[in-house]
Motif scaffolding. Structure first.
Motif, PDB file in Angstrom:
ATOM      1  N   LYS A   1       1.812  -3.092  -7.535  1.00  0.00           N
ATOM      2  CA  LYS A   1       1.019  -1.943  -6.908  1.00  0.00           C
ATOM      3  C   LYS A   1       1.265  -0.556  -7.533  1.00  0.00           C
ATOM      4  O   LYS A   1       0.577  -0.058  -8.155  1.00  0.00           O
ATOM      5  CB  LYS A   1       1.262  -1.625  -5.290  1.00  0.00           C
ATOM      6  CG  LYS A   1       0.978  -2.921  -4.476  1.00  0.00           C
ATOM      7  CD  LYS A   1       1.245  -2.726  -3.234  1.00  0.00           C
ATOM      8  CE  LYS A   1       2.768  -2.413  -2.544  1.00  0.00           C
ATOM      9  NZ  LYS A   1       3.753  -3.412  -2.886  1.00  0.00           N
ATOM     10  N   SER A   2       2.625  -0.331  -7.508  1.00  0.00           N
ATOM     11  CA  SER A   2       3.002   1.044  -8.102  1.00  0.00           C
ATOM     12  C   SER A   2       2.621   0.851  -9.610  1.00  0.00           C
ATOM     13  O   SER A   2       2.245   1.845 -10.095  1.00  0.00           O
ATOM     14  CB  SER A   2       4.499   1.090  -7.838  1.00  0.00           C
ATOM     15  OG  SER A   2       5.082   1.275  -6.717  1.00  0.00           O
ATOM     16  N   THR A   3       2.730  -0.066 -10.114  1.00  0.00           N
ATOM     17  CA  THR A   3       2.726  -0.155 -11.823  1.00  0.00           C
ATOM     18  C   THR A   3       0.998   0.097 -12.038  1.00  0.00           C
ATOM     19  O   THR A   3       0.985   0.895 -13.000  1.00  0.00           O
ATOM     20  CB  THR A   3       2.899  -1.646 -12.142  1.00  0.00           C
ATOM     21  OG1 THR A   3       4.490  -1.924 -11.964  1.00  0.00           O
ATOM     22  CG2 THR A   3       2.944  -1.685 -13.414  1.00  0.00           C
TER      23      THR A   3
ATOM     24  N   MET B   1      -1.492   7.943  -4.138  1.00  0.00           N
ATOM     25  CA  MET B   1      -0.470   8.006  -3.379  1.00  0.00           C
ATOM     26  C   MET B   1       0.264   6.754  -3.529  1.00  0.00           C
ATOM     27  O   MET B   1      -0.409   5.727  -3.261  1.00  0.00           O
ATOM     28  CB  MET B   1      -1.019   8.355  -1.994  1.00  0.00           C
ATOM     29  CG  MET B   1      -2.168   9.441  -1.972  1.00  0.00           C
ATOM     30  SD  MET B   1      -2.288  10.192  -0.302  1.00  0.00           S
ATOM     31  CE  MET B   1      -3.420  11.198  -0.639  1.00  0.00           C
ATOM     32  N   ASP B   2       1.527   6.903  -3.835  1.00  0.00           N
ATOM     33  CA  ASP B   2       2.408   5.835  -3.575  1.00  0.00           C
ATOM     34  C   ASP B   2       3.387   5.496  -2.566  1.00  0.00           C
ATOM     35  O   ASP B   2       4.086   6.286  -2.288  1.00  0.00           O
ATOM     36  CB  ASP B   2       3.313   5.723  -4.818  1.00  0.00           C
ATOM     37  CG  ASP B   2       3.990   4.201  -5.137  1.00  0.00           C
ATOM     38  OD1 ASP B   2       3.937   3.593  -4.188  1.00  0.00           O
ATOM     39  OD2 ASP B   2       4.717   4.184  -6.167  1.00  0.00           O
ATOM     40  N   GLU B   3       2.824   4.718  -1.336  1.00  0.00           N
ATOM     41  CA  GLU B   3       3.487   4.667  -0.158  1.00  0.00           C
ATOM     42  C   GLU B   3       3.907   6.098   0.378  1.00  0.00           C
ATOM     43  O   GLU B   3       5.099   6.141   0.732  1.00  0.00           O
ATOM     44  CB  GLU B   3       4.643   3.867  -0.309  1.00  0.00           C
ATOM     45  CG  GLU B   3       4.262   2.311  -1.129  1.00  0.00           C
ATOM     46  CD  GLU B   3       5.134   1.175  -0.847  1.00  0.00           C
ATOM     47  OE1 GLU B   3       6.037   1.267   0.247  1.00  0.00           O
ATOM     48  OE2 GLU B   3       5.232   0.277  -1.528  1.00  0.00           O
ATOM     49  N   PRO B   4       2.971   6.785   0.581  1.00  0.00           N
ATOM     50  CA  PRO B   4       3.258   8.250   0.726  1.00  0.00           C
ATOM     51  C   PRO B   4       4.016   8.192   2.438  1.00  0.00           C
ATOM     52  O   PRO B   4       4.598   9.129   2.634  1.00  0.00           O
ATOM     53  CB  PRO B   4       2.032   8.887   0.725  1.00  0.00           C
ATOM     54  CG  PRO B   4       1.056   8.197   0.970  1.00  0.00           C
ATOM     55  CD  PRO B   4       1.484   6.779   0.493  1.00  0.00           C
TER      56      PRO B   4
HETATM   57 MG    MG Z   1       6.212   0.622  -5.456  1.00  0.00          MG
END
Ligand code: MG
Ligand code: ATP
Ligand code: ATP
Ligand code: MG
Lengths: 315, 411, 273, 388, 411
Positions: E41-43, E174-177
């Motif tokens: 996901k983050s990638t 937004m990454d797991e904010p």
């Molecule tokens: Mg991640």
């Protein structure tokens, strides 16, 4: 099918990501070039010079005039009984420095780790010797080791160990211990600072777990504290070894390698050969031998720590 | 082995973090200490374990006073949040460590000889057998000779349990042992610990701030807040008969709605609607005492206790939808009531919204006007000043059935 | 409980005694009247009326000048080391490039080279660059030995800076250099302080280069000044000790002020395993 | 310094000395005043590190333009061609050189002239000596010194540590010469184990074992002790004696010939030379010629105290009145011999190391003087002199 | 501004972490990237932001290809899990920083002068106004001159949002904010971000591994697993018509039960019971293709789709209770079916338990024999081999209503 078959991993710790590759080639070059150039000029080039000198016979007074002698300098060193003494003294000096300063540092760190009133002040004060300039340290210790008026003589007399006039710095059996006392006084605070920092990394939960499992203090230390601080102690060992191999000012100012070569470490020997005997070639060879020893120690360190890591399943 | 805390107080310097807590659980109970961060759960647990001293009060284990004993003298096992496995020892060594320590003699400190003896204890048939049986029970046999850092989170968790179990202690203490795991694994481990308790028995004391863990695992819950005990009872008691508004809103997701109401005789008035109290409901006595016969209360209703009807219908409360969220099988709807205060916080700071859950996908839209029917099947009444429960009714009034403490039907 | 407490306290006091005594003794000696210096029983307390020794130390020797020179060298070494080390520290920590390992090793190598070994070739270089007999030359020479340590320590600290902060800055439109200067540097300020101390000490204490490269009186540093008393003809012991104290004191006081950062820097920096 | 001025640097360990250093600088300043186009700048390098520093600098193609060397370093520098021949600057016939000037020429070329020479003799605190009169023989000396060693005082002080190798060598040489020994024959044949040398070493050992010295105390300290009135006797050169008198007003000192069977003693002979790396030979030469003029020599001798200079300068009556013991020192001049192994001068540093090392073994390691000096002889022949 | 990913692949060395992902969302959508830890996901998010390069494929923003642009050229804002606030700057500076950078000149690096200019930009009316309006919108006005470390978690979160908003970017990433916040605050911030999206519009791309967040916030969800896209659709589609067994079990708590079954014509046979498929249910075609007319499938039923009846009644499946958990308003009951396989994992490793949820407190006890009625109101059928959905029926078959994407009724 057990519920654990496809267990999701515990969330991995944030991977320190290397920066993405979009920086052009020149960014690292630009960042690194100044220091690389600097080190090349002020360390690399002199080092090469030294190596070249070591295969020549050169006088300090005329360093441009070399006579190439191959590895003659090294051969002579290896056959020279005086140089054997140098190696022995260096080894003793280094090993004792490492053991004593780490032992004392560990002791100090453990003492200062617990909670007691005035801990902050004590932590600061104990590191004072580290801040004292070596030249000043050498001077005060020379005075304290003075055969007639030095404190050590008074102390020895008081304790009935000597009838006075013991020539600490000039007695072959006492000179090296005296130098060692001075050196260790200077460097043990450094070990204690590093070990103290490492001790902060011992999870208190681990200690408590061991206490609940019924371990006594020493067992807690061996089972929990020591394994945690061991990498720091290992690195400390390396640093102190390397620094001991090159320590100069204190020894030179206190004994100049005497008496009878009993404090003649590699660097002192190098300096004497270069500046007293004016024999640059031989001196350079001594330097290179020292460097090789330092590099070997370093490799041994990396090898050992790699092995230790493997043994504890880190890799 | 019963655990009893008697007026236990703990202060760090001037700061009192545990304030006169008393509780008692019988044999083989699973006591959960529940509460928000910083309320003192860990401190209580650490006092039971002997990792902290008590400032005053007593702790008894199986009738024996233990609060002056050192940790090793209390025969308890502790499972830490981070497991606290010895990183440089194999799983086998980790599990065997408490057993070795039990047979420790001072001269084991002598380097080589001591190591030999330790190895001998480790390899003795009893220790070996015990370690292997424990490992087997926890499905760790395959990883016995690995180091903790090569294990997954769940496996580490089980090693920590194993190290606790192998001593066959009289009490297991666990401090948020699951909070480092991800949601899925947490659910799995929850069940494993419950089953462990059923298998090995003994007292478990379990610290968590997760109400789901508390509700599903505990046979008793002690709900704490700021160092004082809010309620001590079975999960069902706590869910259905919360002792005060704090407990009411702490347990349950989304939390119980607290709606301004007035009780008058056998009716409760909410806004303009007057609803009859069902049979068997307790009523507040305070109102009677005050002579008016009326008491101002918070009416506590769980989000599922509402029906959404067209506006203005019957005795429904009027409101507008402010947010619709679809969560799997149900939808959560925030409704802003007109003219009726509600409490969103245990301290009663007023708003005017209630949270309603309805099954399936709701087609409601934000801004729509709706009516809310209140179903008074189960509800609680709280005094508006003290916040204490003053009346209400459980869905099925279990306390009258004499089945307190038998909520966990798994045995 | 009480027993272990007092035992620990006594041990700590003993430790502090060992650590501080030599400097105390230096102080006592500096304030002992010279005729009593050579008496068979030592005086353990300073004779405060002798305080004029310190005034003499300033008037009879070039102590003031030495200290100023040492200060220039130390400050210069500090500034140059940090200036040079920041970018490579960042590169070592964050960038991928060929020769990274080599650079790392080269940096470590410098810890193994004794000054005495390099002094002759360096002298040659300095002659060619006309750096002999200048404080700048000393600064350059010292920096060659401090830059690696400082780089190490800074790298350790930069490793600890969350890369997300940098990424945030990149998304906000910051350049690489901008990230280092505006974002990373302020974040590692404590470590910067630690590194500064280490560089400063090196410059303040350094002896071999200062002795060899400086022949001009007015450029002598305190370490050489103090060492010149060794084996000299006739300088009184208490003056030497007074000079020693005056030379040591700034370093110790400076250290006490920043020691918290030093410890933190050590922890986050190269020394932690 | 204004542009256009030629700057000549001049290094001498005297500049670092308290008292004499300032006077010497003032002396140099008179030249600068008289010669607006040249500025001679004194370079202070402390005695302890003088040789190493100068040699490093010379080896690195630098260094001061004019250097006052001690004799051993002078020979080493000449051998390495690090100093210039100055026959074109200083003509033999023009100056009334002292006898020591013979050592300034090597292979017929002049490389310098004596900046200062100093003889060795015994100085003593009459108050501390039983009877107040100096010893005549070695036995008497030892007995007197022993007798004077009491109440925290010491009868005698000399150097016997590796840390002061240079001074040790001079002190040792005095004993060896005093017992009739020489380090080598004039042709360079080493005689380190000749009976006379061994006798000198044995005497050194006798003194060491007699418990009459503050062992391990360095020269700076025991000289200090001397003027504090805690040391009865030392054998030291005139320069030191001058400093001691100027400091120790409370304890008037006296001098006497060293109490050895032979009159010969070592001498300090310090040539002044021109660095081969100099860029300002002209100006440097001008300064040297200036310094050789009788008036400058007179001033120099006065400020140096109990030392002599390049040319023969008579003592003034005032000087003699202030320092009556000067006569003893001056009288020693004919018996002064440079403290170097003749013919082996260029190897002096290493030879010193070997000899001092062996003598230390005698003093501390209990090795017999003969055996130790045999070993020294062996090492020097086989190792030091075997090198190209 | 539409976001489009076209065959995006990302490898780190030999390791492919994103495998040929394509997806497209229109203007003002709230795209959620959902999946377990490490699925990539983050990638993906970082590739969109330009913090990672793509190995192959293209990324378009508003029709413009951006995958070769540097991060600063893409006009996106990024909110990090840890907020990545500049700790040494005040809140005001933090928010103004992107604006200052927009006007940055190289000579701002010069110490004093640069600082002066930076301060001037910061104090210019436009920047000041913009920062203050943003702060106002996020209720940060009072803390503008404080440093991040003195703020609470929720405030920091809002500062991070503010720093993103102030640039008025065309997309918010937004990454797991919310994952650093505690449960209560998380719920509150969830609503705030949703409302922010409604107010400021623009594309939001939001990474989470929490299905509740995904379901409540997203207008579109891309569910990932091991670097490949499992399903891309509205939350309702994903909940009601999961594309495969993995999705089926990932979404919903407790997860959907997968029961071994066989479809034959309009009936489905589970163990010995044969149930009729309801009207409008899709049926698998594979069986028909194979010629037998039967297909072996997993019957996917949510825990709420069962009725517990006395054993042996009607067409019910026979089983025994193995665990009863009471979770607030409902009870979760594990039932071991006799002779019927179920899948607990997307890869179909077999067990024989199903998880049933019933409202209220269940009085069932472990070991009791029960019957299970399956209500086929909404269900899914998955091929046993491929795990792909091959049929089923949504509670209300919304796709036929043409209301895809209109699930979020909040507007
Ligand atoms: Mg991640
Ligand atoms: N050694 C200590 N010194 C001072 N205060 C302490 C100490 N240990 C805990 N406290 C305080 O006591 C209170 C209770 O702490 P405790 O660790 O028991 O909370 P907790 O309920 O376990 O919280 P969490 O869920 O965050 O673990 C907190 O306010 C904490 O700051
Ligand atoms: N710089 C990198 N080098 C090598 N592998 C990497 C790198 N960054 C990420 N990975 C790998 O790529 C995969 C996907 O990582 P990513 O961070 O995108 O996962 P994620 O879905 O965000 O997980 P999480 O929920 O834990 O944040 C992981 O297996 C990770 O280990
Ligand atoms: Mg806690």
């Amino acid at each position: 099918m057990s519920r654990t078959a496809n267990q999701p991993k515990a969330r991995p710790e944030a991977v320190p990501r290397a920066a993405p590759l979009d920086h052009g080639r020149w960014v690292p070059a630009f960042f690194v070039a100044p220091v690389a150039l600097y080190l090349l000029v002020f360390q690399g080039y002199p080092l090469i010079q030294e190596f070249l000198l070591s295969v020549t016979s050169t006088s300090l007074l005329d360093p441009t005039k070399h006579a190439f002698v191959g590895f003659e300098n090294y051969r002579e060193l290896l056959l020279d009984s005086e140089f054997h003494q140098v190696l022995r003294v260096t080894a003793i000096y280094t090993v004792v420095c490492v053991l004593a300063s780490i032992g004392l540092g560990l002791l100090a760190a453990l003492l200062l780790d617990g909670a007691f009133p005035g801990r902050g002040l004590a932590r600061a004060l104990v590191t004072i010797p580290w801040a004292a300039p070596p030249v000043a340290a050498a001077l005060i210790f020379v005075w304290m080791f003075n055969a007639q008026y030095g404190l050590f003589s008074h102390l020895a007399q008081f304790l009935g160990l000597s009838s006075g006039g013991t020539n600490w710095l000039d007695e072959p059996s006492y000179a090296l211990p005296a130098i060692l006392i001075t050196t260790i006084w200077q460097i043990f605070p450094f070990s204690s600072v590093v070990i103290l920092a490492a001790l902060q990394g011992v999870p208190s939960e681990l200690r408590e777990a061991a206490v609940i499992d019924g371990a006594d203090r020493l067992s807690v230390f061996r089972a929990v504290v020591w394994p945690t601080i061991r990498p720091s102690v290992a690195l400390l060992t390396l640093l102190i070894t390397v620094w001991s191999l090159r320590r100069f000012d204190v020894i030179w100012l206190m004994t100049q390698g005497g008496p009878l070569g009993e404090t003649n470490t590699l660097v002192i020997d190098l300096y004497r050969r270069a500046f007293v005997y004016l024999d640059l070639g031989r001196a350079a060879a001594v330097g290179i031998v020292g460097l090789v020893i330092a590099i070997l120690v370093t490799f041994a360190y990396f090898w050992l720590s790699l092995r230790a890591e493997k043994a504890s399943g880190k890799r | 082995m019963a655990i009893k805390l008697e007026n236990v107080t703990k202060s760090f310097g001037a700061l009192t973090v545990i304030d006169n807590v008393s509780l008692e659980v019988g044999d083989d109970e699973f006591l959960v200490l529940l509460g928000p961060s910083g309320c003192g759960k860990s401190t209580i647990l650490r006092m039971i374990a002997g990792l902290e001293t008590v400032s005053s009060g007593q702790i008894h284990l199986g009738g024996k006073r233990v609060d002056q004993l050192p940790p090793s003298g209390r025969d308890m096992a502790f499972v830490f949040q981070s497991y606290a496995l010895y990183p440089h020892m194999t799983v086998r060594r980790n599990i065997a460590f408490p057993l070795i320590m039990r047979q420790f003699r001072w001269w084991f400190h002598i380097p080589v000889i001591g190591d030999l003896f330790k190895r001998r204890i480790e390899n003795s048939p009893e220790v070996r057998g015990l370690v292997e049986r424990t490992a087997d029970m926890l499905a760790l046999t395959k990883v016995l000779d690995r180091h903790p850092r090569t294990l997954s989170g769940g496996q580490r968790q089980r090693v920590a349990l194993g190290r606790a179990m192998v001593r066959q202690p009289s009490a297991f203490l666990m401090d948020e042992p699951l909070s480092n795991l991800d949601a899925k694994l947490r659910t799995a481990m929850r069940a494993e610990i419950t089953q462990l308790h059923q298998r090995v028995g003994g007292n478990f004391v379990y610290v968590t701030h997760d109400q789901i863990e508390a509700m599903t695992m505990g046979t008793r819950i002690a709900l704490m807040r700021d160092g004082s005990l809010q309620q001590f009872g079975t999960p069902r008691e706590i869910y259905e008969k919360p002792a005060n508004t704090y407990v009411a809103r702490f347990i349950g997701t989304p939390p119980m709605n607290l709606i301004e109401a007035e009780v008058e005789g056998m009716t409760v008035r909410v806004g303009t609607s007057v609803l009859p109290l069902p049979d068997g409901a307790e009523r507040p006595v305070s109102g009677a005492a005050s002579g008016t016969g009326r008491s101002r209360v918070w009416l506590g209703l769980r989000p599922g206790a509402f029906g959404i009807v067209p506006p203005g219908q019957g005795k429904s409360l009027a409101g507008t939808v402010t947010l619709v969220e679809h969560v799997g099988a149900e939808s959560l709807i925030s409704v802003k009531l007109s003219g009726i205060r509600t409490a969103h916080d245990d301290d009663g700071a007023p708003t005017d919204e209630v949270m309603v859950s309805v099954p399936g996908y709701s087609e409601l839209r934000v801004g729509e006007a709706v009516g809310l029917d209140c179903h008074l099947k189960d509800f609680s009444l709280f005094d508006q000043d003290s916040g204490l429960r003053v009346g209400g009714r459980a869905a099925e009034d279990f306390t009258t059935n004499g089945r307190v403490g038998a909520i966990r039907t798994a045995s | 409980m009480i027993k272990t407490h007092t035992a620990r306290l006594i041990a700590v006091l003993a430790l502090l005694g060992v650590a501080a005594f030599p400097l105390y003794w230096m102080f006592v000696t500096s304030l002992t009247p010279s005729e009593q210096l050579f008496s068979p029983s030592p005086r353990m307390l300073p004779t405060l009326s002798q305080i004029a020794t310190y005034a003499d130390a300033f008037t009879e020797t070039s102590l003031r000048l030495w200290l100023v020179n040492s200060l220039i060298v130390a400050v210069g070494t500090t500034a140059l080391s940090i200036g040079l080390a920041v970018l490579p520290a960042y590169a070592l920590s964050r960038l991928d490039f060929r020769g990274k390992l080599l650079l790392g090793f080269a940096l470590f190598m410098t810890q193994m080279l004794p000054e005495a070994m390099l002094v002759v070739p360096l002298y040659d270089i300095f002659t060619q660059l006309s750096l002999l007999n200048t404080l700048l030359g000393l600064i350059l020479a010292n920096t060659a030995f401090t830059v690696p340590v400082v780089t190490w320590i800074l790298k350790g600290a930069i490793d600890g800076v969350p890369s997300e902060i940098e990424e945030a800055a990149r998304i906000d439109g910051c350049s690489r250099l901008g990230i280092v200067l505006a974002v990373v540097l302020p974040l590692i300020a404590p470590t910067l302080a630690a590194a500064a101390v280490i560089a400063f000490f090196h410059g303040w204490n350094e002896y071999v280069f200062a002795q060899t490269f400086i022949s001009d009186d007015t450029l002598r540093t305190a370490s050489v000044g103090l060492a010149s008393f060794v084996g000299e003809l006739s300088t009184p012991v208490h003056t030497v000790m007074a000079v020693g104290i005056v030379y040591t004191l700034p370093a110790v006081v400076f250290y006490l002020f920043v020691q918290r950062y030093v410890v933190a820097g050590m922890t986050s920096g190269g020394v932690k395993g | 310094q204004s542009p256009g001025k030629t700057v000549v640097t001049f290094a001498a360990s005297h500049f670092a000395e308290v008292g004499r250093g300032d006077r010497l600088k003032a002396w140099v300043e008179t030249f600068n005043k008289a010669n607006p186009d040249i500025e001679v700048k004194p370079v202070t390098i402390p005695f302890s590190s003088f040789a190493t520093t100068i040699f490093t600098q010379m080896g690195g193609n630098g260094g001061p333009d004019i250097v006052r060397f001690d004799l051993p370093e002078f020979y080493a520098a000449v051998a390495a061609k690090s100093v210039l021949p100055i026959d074109d600057i200083v003509k033999d016939g023009e100056h009334n050189f002292t006898s020591a000037d013979t050592y300034m020429k090597i292979d017929g070329k002049r490389y310098g002239f004596a900046f200062d020479t100093a003889n060795y003799a015994m100085v003593y605190n009459a108050a501390l000596l039983p009877g107040g009169t100096p010893p005549k023989t070695f036995e008497e000396f030892v007995n007197l010194a022993k007798a004077a060693t009491k109440d925290g005082n010491y009868g005698y002080a000399y150097r016997a540590t590796m840390a002061e190798r240079g001074g040790f060598w001079y002190d040792l040489t005095n004993f060896v010469y005093g017992f009739g020994g020489r380090w080598s024959k004039p042709d360079g044949t080493p005689t380190f184990n000749s009976p006379e040398v061994v006798a000198g070493v044995a005497a050194y050992k006798t003194v060491y074992d007699a418990g009459m010295t503050p062992k391990g105390t360095d020269a700076a300290t025991y000289r200090r002790m001397f003027w504090e009135g805690k040391v009865a006797m030392e054998i030291d050169n005139g320069g030191v004696a001058t400093i001691l008198t100027s400091q120790g007003k409370a304890h008037p000192i006296s001098a006497a010939p060293s109490p050895f069977p032979h009159k010969e003693q070592g001498m300090i002979l310090a040539p002044v030379t021109i660095n081969a790396n100099t860029k300002v030979k002209e100006a440097a030469g001008k300064f040297l010629r200036w310094s050789l003029q009788p008036q400058q020599q007179q001033e120099l001798q006065t400020l140096l105290g109990a030392a002599n200079v390049a040319i023969t300068v008579e003592r003034t009556p005032e000087e003699l009145a202030a320092m009556p013991w000067l006569k003893v020192y001056d009288a020693q001049t004919p018996n002064s011999v440079p403290a170097l192994p003749q013919g082996l001068e260029t190897k002096a540093p290493e030879i010193q190391q070997v000899v001092v090392q062996q003598v230390l073994k005698v003093l501390q390691g209990g090795v017999a003087p003969q055996a130790a000096m045999d070993e020294a002889q062996r090492q020097i022949t086989s190792r030091v002199l075997a090198q190209k």
